[in-house]
Design a protein around this motif. Structure first.
Motif, PDB file in Angstrom:
ATOM      1  N   ARG A  66       0.848  -1.190   0.000  1.00 39.49           N
ATOM      2  CA  ARG A  66       0.000   0.000   0.000  1.00 39.49           C
ATOM      3  C   ARG A  66       0.892   1.251   0.000  1.00 39.49           C
ATOM      4  O   ARG A  66       1.765   1.382   0.852  1.00 39.49           O
ATOM      5  N   ILE A  67       0.652   2.134  -0.950  1.00 46.79           N
ATOM      6  CA  ILE A  67       1.469   3.337  -1.106  1.00 46.79           C
ATOM      7  C   ILE A  67       0.586   4.572  -0.991  1.00 46.79           C
ATOM      8  O   ILE A  67      -0.443   4.673  -1.657  1.00 46.79           O
ATOM      9  N   MET A  68       1.011   5.508  -0.135  1.00 48.75           N
ATOM     10  CA  MET A  68       0.289   6.773   0.006  1.00 48.75           C
ATOM     11  C   MET A  68       1.015   7.849  -0.803  1.00 48.75           C
ATOM     12  O   MET A  68       2.241   7.942  -0.743  1.00 48.75           O
ATOM     13  N   VAL A  69       0.238   8.631  -1.552  1.00 46.80           N
ATOM     14  CA  VAL A  69       0.778   9.751  -2.315  1.00 46.80           C
ATOM     15  C   VAL A  69       0.102  11.017  -1.803  1.00 46.80           C
ATOM     16  O   VAL A  69      -1.124  11.153  -1.895  1.00 46.80           O
ATOM     17  N   ILE A  70       0.918  11.919  -1.238  1.00 51.33           N
ATOM     18  CA  ILE A  70       0.404  13.173  -0.687  1.00 51.33           C
ATOM     19  C   ILE A  70       0.882  14.304  -1.586  1.00 51.33           C
ATOM     20  O   ILE A  70       2.086  14.572  -1.678  1.00 51.33           O
ATOM     21  N   ASP A  71      -0.043  14.953  -2.268  1.00 47.67           N
ATOM     22  CA  ASP A  71       0.322  16.057  -3.158  1.00 47.67           C
ATOM     23  C   ASP A  71      -0.906  16.908  -3.409  1.00 47.67           C
ATOM     24  O   ASP A  71      -1.987  16.374  -3.624  1.00 47.67           O
ATOM     25  N   ASP A  72      -0.750  18.226  -3.375  1.00 50.79           N
ATOM     26  CA  ASP A  72      -1.894  19.108  -3.614  1.00 50.79           C
ATOM     27  C   ASP A  72      -2.224  19.233  -5.101  1.00 50.79           C
ATOM     28  O   ASP A  72      -3.266  19.751  -5.464  1.00 50.79           O
ATOM     29  N   SER A  73      -1.356  18.711  -5.959  1.00 47.08           N
ATOM     30  CA  SER A  73      -1.612  18.740  -7.401  1.00 47.08           C
ATOM     31  C   SER A  73      -2.386  17.495  -7.822  1.00 47.08           C
ATOM     32  O   SER A  73      -1.909  16.368  -7.669  1.00 47.08           O
ATOM     33  N   SER A  74      -3.586  17.704  -8.373  1.00 48.83           N
ATOM     34  CA  SER A  74      -4.378  16.562  -8.831  1.00 48.83           C
ATOM     35  C   SER A  74      -3.675  15.845  -9.979  1.00 48.83           C
ATOM     36  O   SER A  74      -3.804  14.628 -10.132  1.00 48.83           O
TER      37      SER A  74
END
Length: 133
Positions: free
Chosen positions: A11-19
């Motif tokens: 499971r990988i989380m991607v945190i970014d404000d760019s859609s």
């Protein structure tokens, strides 16, 4: 040493404000068979992290409200997630950014825009290393 044949257990989380960045990561990682958890900013990530318990976290540096450095520091201060690798994402490839990322506990630094190959290579490095423990 056990080896995992599929990526579906990672499971990988991607945190970014760019859609756009979140969508690119979701496509690249999804095609490789990984489970993906997306977060729009640090607060969103911290709200989701306990439920999703990711094996690897990609975290943008420049985000509103809670930036990537603050988010990484909070993740690394948590006893439950201290050992979870955090990869900083930034469009800036500066020495200062890398050093500041290391100071808050990040494990690596990936420059945006990333390629599918660079993203998957980073994931494989940290997820296969975890299988040896």
């Amino acid at each position: 040493m056990s080896t995992v044949t599929g990526n579906e257990n990672v499971r990988i989380m991607v945190i970014d404000d760019s859609s756009t960045i979140r969508r690119s990561a979701e496509i690249f990682l999804g095609q490789a068979g990984y489970q993906i958890v997306l977060a729009e900013d640090g607060f969103d990530a911290l709200a989701k992290i306990n439920d999703s318990h990711p094996d690897l976290i990609f975290c943008d540096i420049l985000m509103p409200r809670l930036d990537g450095y603050q988010t990484c520091a909070l993740i690394k201060k948590s006893a439950r997630f201290r050992e979870t690798p955090v990869i900083m994402l930034s469009s800036k490839d500066g020495l200062f950014d890398r050093a500041r990322g290391a100071m808050v506990g990040s494990d690596e630094y990936l420059t945006k825009p990333f390629t599918k190959d660079s993203l998957l290579k980073t994931v494989r490095h940290y997820t296969t290393a975890g299988q040896d423990k």
